[in-house]
Design an enzyme around this catalytic site. Structure first.
Site, PDB file in Angstrom:
ATOM      1  N   CYS A 161       0.824  -1.208   0.000  1.00  0.00           N
ATOM      2  CA  CYS A 161       0.000   0.000   0.000  1.00  0.00           C
ATOM      3  C   CYS A 161       0.859   1.260   0.000  1.00  0.00           C
ATOM      4  O   CYS A 161       1.916   1.302   0.624  1.00  0.00           O
ATOM      5  CB  CYS A 161      -0.871   0.033   1.239  1.00  0.00           C
ATOM      6  SG  CYS A 161      -1.914  -1.408   1.395  1.00  0.00           S
ATOM      7  N   LYS A 163       6.623  -3.906  -4.488  1.00  0.00           N
ATOM      8  CA  LYS A 163       8.046  -3.575  -4.393  1.00  0.00           C
ATOM      9  C   LYS A 163       8.516  -3.642  -2.940  1.00  0.00           C
ATOM     10  O   LYS A 163       9.596  -4.120  -2.648  1.00  0.00           O
ATOM     11  CB  LYS A 163       8.280  -2.171  -4.956  1.00  0.00           C
ATOM     12  CG  LYS A 163       9.730  -1.730  -4.949  1.00  0.00           C
ATOM     13  CD  LYS A 163      10.517  -2.463  -5.999  1.00  0.00           C
ATOM     14  CE  LYS A 163      11.990  -2.108  -5.984  1.00  0.00           C
ATOM     15  NZ  LYS A 163      12.767  -3.111  -6.747  1.00  0.00           N
TER      16      LYS A 163
HETATM   17  O1  M6R Z   1      13.447  -4.730  -0.226  1.00  0.00           O
HETATM   18  P1  M6R Z   1      13.930  -6.125  -0.040  1.00  0.00           P
HETATM   19  O2  M6R Z   1      15.245  -6.379  -0.671  1.00  0.00           O
HETATM   20  O3  M6R Z   1      13.941  -6.559   1.397  1.00  0.00           O
HETATM   21  O4  M6R Z   1      12.878  -7.048  -0.799  1.00  0.00           O
HETATM   22  C1  M6R Z   1      12.956  -8.444  -0.714  1.00  0.00           C
HETATM   23  C2  M6R Z   1      12.083  -9.099  -1.749  1.00  0.00           C
HETATM   24  O5  M6R Z   1      10.745  -8.764  -1.545  1.00  0.00           O
HETATM   25  C3  M6R Z   1      12.477  -8.690  -3.181  1.00  0.00           C
HETATM   26  O6  M6R Z   1      13.809  -8.976  -3.434  1.00  0.00           O
HETATM   27  C4  M6R Z   1      11.598  -9.447  -4.198  1.00  0.00           C
HETATM   28  O7  M6R Z   1      11.917 -10.800  -4.202  1.00  0.00           O
HETATM   29  C5  M6R Z   1      11.728  -8.827  -5.583  1.00  0.00           C
HETATM   30  N1  M6R Z   1      10.460  -8.832  -6.225  1.00  0.00           N
HETATM   31  C6  M6R Z   1      12.647  -9.574  -6.463  1.00  0.00           C
HETATM   32  O8  M6R Z   1      12.670  -9.095  -7.765  1.00  0.00           O
END
Ligand code: M6R
Length: 617
Positions: free
Chosen positions: A2, A612
């Site tokens: 959100c 994201k």
């Molecule tokens: O912001 P973060 O690196 O903690 O996010 C972790 C995952 O949610 C993130 O890497 C996710 O797997 C992406 N969609 C990968 O492309």
């Protein structure tokens, strides 16, 4: 997840809200809405679907106001429908709320209200009812006090943002375990889930800390704790500008971010290796680390905690730390860590890797480790994020803002961050001569130029994507440093193209997964030169013998051999270090996923169901 934007003190508040929501779109959402105080009522508009649906619904509505709050929702409680979209109002229409997070005790709070019909299936709506009830109970209406009284009773994670008809120029926000930024510039007050929505207006922002409540008015901000005592948020300046968050002529943010990787890697390596004083030997300096070198020298175990792509970077980190620093490393999915009994103490270093620094699973795992006295080092891309603030030390990757939901440039910079951490731990533990560290670092400095060369394969990769875009199932295999990259390649392909893709250690194939191989299967094999290359060649032969087409990722030294065994070989420049291959071999897999997805007509920047920044457990 959100997105929240609030603006007060601008004649075109509604336009500002729409523009802010556009900037937050990348977080992932399935409906959008806004509310503005208008005369004697709160006027709300909300729609399921893309932001355009909401903007369309706004047309013709009398939405002129100097104040308003907007929201993009990523459904958790209740389907992504108009009625579940935020904002939610209390039954009298006096208070409106938008929310990011999960109110865990919402059932209990609903039950307290007795026989009331709710207009949505969300966990959020009940909060507006309780704030309205608290307002009624006060002698003089005071939205901030009503919010404070309510949030004291909430369980779960929340960034909440309210407006009320009693005080139509005031926005009140409250935060616990979900990010919320506030700012004030030129007679306008703002709040947002992240700085992307605010940099068009100001770069001087303040991140609220857990338990803080902010009152936002055109004449300034007032921040307290939940009991009303003055409180200090985390103030900082954002160092990137609007241009960095624009597409700059690329078809998508993802493609732009793939092509920004040479710069991102260059920036992440910059100024890390200098002499502390004239005449002294250069040493690796991780200035923002803030963990005492003596403490690091005593570490006898490392846990790397992360999710998704960041976890794959952590797997490369394990290889680097074990190889250079000689400390045993476990890499673990952050969401699992705190629900078992990990053996952690003051001699355990926890490295939490997160691009956003707002992933709640990673933050919670790191905080669980800190409770057990383990020092926490964050490898993070977003300055001032929750993880960065809560960790004992931070190694910032300098990838700049990443808007595409699929992580690309932040992944390769996380790998660089992990390599630097491995070298640094080796340095503080006296495991290598300074000259050896310097030599490795100077070889890592050649990575940006090598990535430029890999990006030149784009046309060839597009042709391969054209050929394989309808392959239902793709298997990625690798060994040693190739395995995390195989896993990342599979994740990239599945998350943006929605095709089935899996990754396996190449040696595991014969223990089960090879049963999936048949004529027409595609196997992507990570086979750069190095000590596992001969084993990879055997594994490639095994799948090819069963009818799979093989796309091999090789290096100058291995490509000639590979051409005998694979259907296609993408040749990377010879890496300057075996672990640096991971950065180079990632790039063709990103481009392959990108082209397959776009050729299939998918929106690579906003893949379905994904967010994201994942701020719920
Ligand atoms: O912001 P973060 O690196 O903690 O996010 C972790 C995952 O949610 C993130 O890497 C996710 O797997 C992406 N969609 C990968 O492309």
């Amino acid at each position: 997840m959100c997105g929240i934007i609030g603006i007060t003190g601008r004649d075109d508040a509604v336009e500002g809200i729409v523009a802010g929501l556009k900037r937050l779109e990348y977080r992932g959402y399935d409906s959008a809405g806004a509310v503005i105080p208008d005369g004697q009522q709160l006027r709300a508009v909300k729609r399921a679907g893309k932001l355009e649906e909401f903007v369309h619904a706004l047309e013709g509505q009398p939405m002129a106001s100097t104040c308003g709050i907007g929201h993009t929702r990523w459904a958790t409680h209740g389907a992504p429908t108009d009625r579940n979209a935020h904002p939610h109002l209390d039954p009298t229409g006096r208070v409106a709320v938008v929310h990011n997070g999960i109110i865990e005790n919402y059932q209990l709070l609903k039950a307290e209200l007795g026989d009331v019909r709710f207009a949505s299936d969300t966990d959020t709506e009940v909060v507006a009812y309780h704030v309205a009830r608290e307002l009624d109970a006060l002698d003089t209406p005071d939205l901030a006090e009503a919010v404070r009284r309510t949030v004291r009773r909430l369980k779960g994670a929340f960034a909440l943002c309210f407006v009320a008809i009693d005080d139509p120029e005031t926005i009140v926000v409250a935060k616990k375990e979900a990010p919320l930024i506030v700012a004030h510039a030129d007679g306008v007050g703002y709040c947002a889930s992240d700085v992307a929505a605010l940099i068009a207006h100001t770069r001087d922002v303040a991140a609220l800390l857990d338990g803080q409540v902010a009152v936002i008015r055109p004449d300034g901000l007032e921040i307290t704790d939940v009991d009303g005592n003055p409180a200090q948020p985390h103030e900082y300046t954002v160092h990137w500008d609007l241009e960095a968050a624009e597409k700059q002529g690329y078809d998508s943010f993802m493609l732009k971010e793939i092509f920004e990787q040479p710069q991102a890697v260059h920036d992440t390596l910059l100024d890390r290796h200098t002499a502390s004083e004239p005449g002294a030997a250069p040493a690796l300096h991780l200035d923002e680390l803030h963990i005492d070198e003596r403490e690091l020298a005593r570490i006898d175990k490392v846990f790397i905690l992360a999710c998704g792509t960041s976890l794959h970077a952590g797997m490369v980190g394990k290889l680097a730390i074990e190889h250079w620093a000689g400390i045993p490393v476990d890499v673990e999915v952050a969401s699992e860590f705190r629900y078992r009994d990990p053996i952690v103490d003051a001699h355990t270093l926890v490295i939490a890797i997160s691009q956003s620094g707002e992933t709640v699973d990673t933050i919670a795992a790191a905080s669980h480790a800190r409770d057990q006295r383990a020092p926490v080092l964050a490898i993070c891309n977003v300055v001032g994020s929750t993880l960065a603030r809560e960790a004992d030390g931070v190694l910032y990757t300098h990838a700049g803002p990443e808007v595409g939901v699929a992580a690309t440039k932040t992944f390769v910079t996380q790998i660089v961050g992990c390599l630097l951490t491995g070298l640094y731990l080796s340095q503080v533990r006296g495991r290598m001569f300074a000259t050896e560290t310097a030599d490795i670092l100077s070889r890592l400095q050649q990575m940006p130029a090598a990535i430029e060369q890999v990006l030149e394969l784009d046309g060839e990769i597009r042709e391969l994507a054209e050929r394989y875009k309808d392959t239902d199932y793709t298997m990625f295999i690798g060994r040693h440093a190739g395995l995390p990259i195989a896993m990342e390649g599979a994740l990239k392909l599945k998350e943006i193209s929605y095709l089935h893709a899996e990754a396996f250690p190449a040696g595991e194939m014969k223990h089960g997964p090879i049963a999936l191989i048949e004529s027409g299967s595609l196997v992507v094999a990570l086979a750069p030169g190095g000590h596992v290359f001969p084993k990879m060649v055997s594994n490639i032969q095994e799948v090819r013998a069963r009818g799979a087409s093989v796309l091999a990722i090789g290096t100058d030294g291995s490509a000639a051999d590979l051409k005998e065994h694979a259907d296609h070989v993408l040749t990377l420049p010879e890496p300057t270090h075996e672990l640096a291959t991971t950065v180079l071999s990632t790039v063709p897999l990103q481009l392959f996923a990108y082209h397959v997805a776009t050729l299939r007509g998918e929106d690579v920047d906003k893949p379905r169901n994904l967010a994201k920044t994942v701020t719920v457990e």
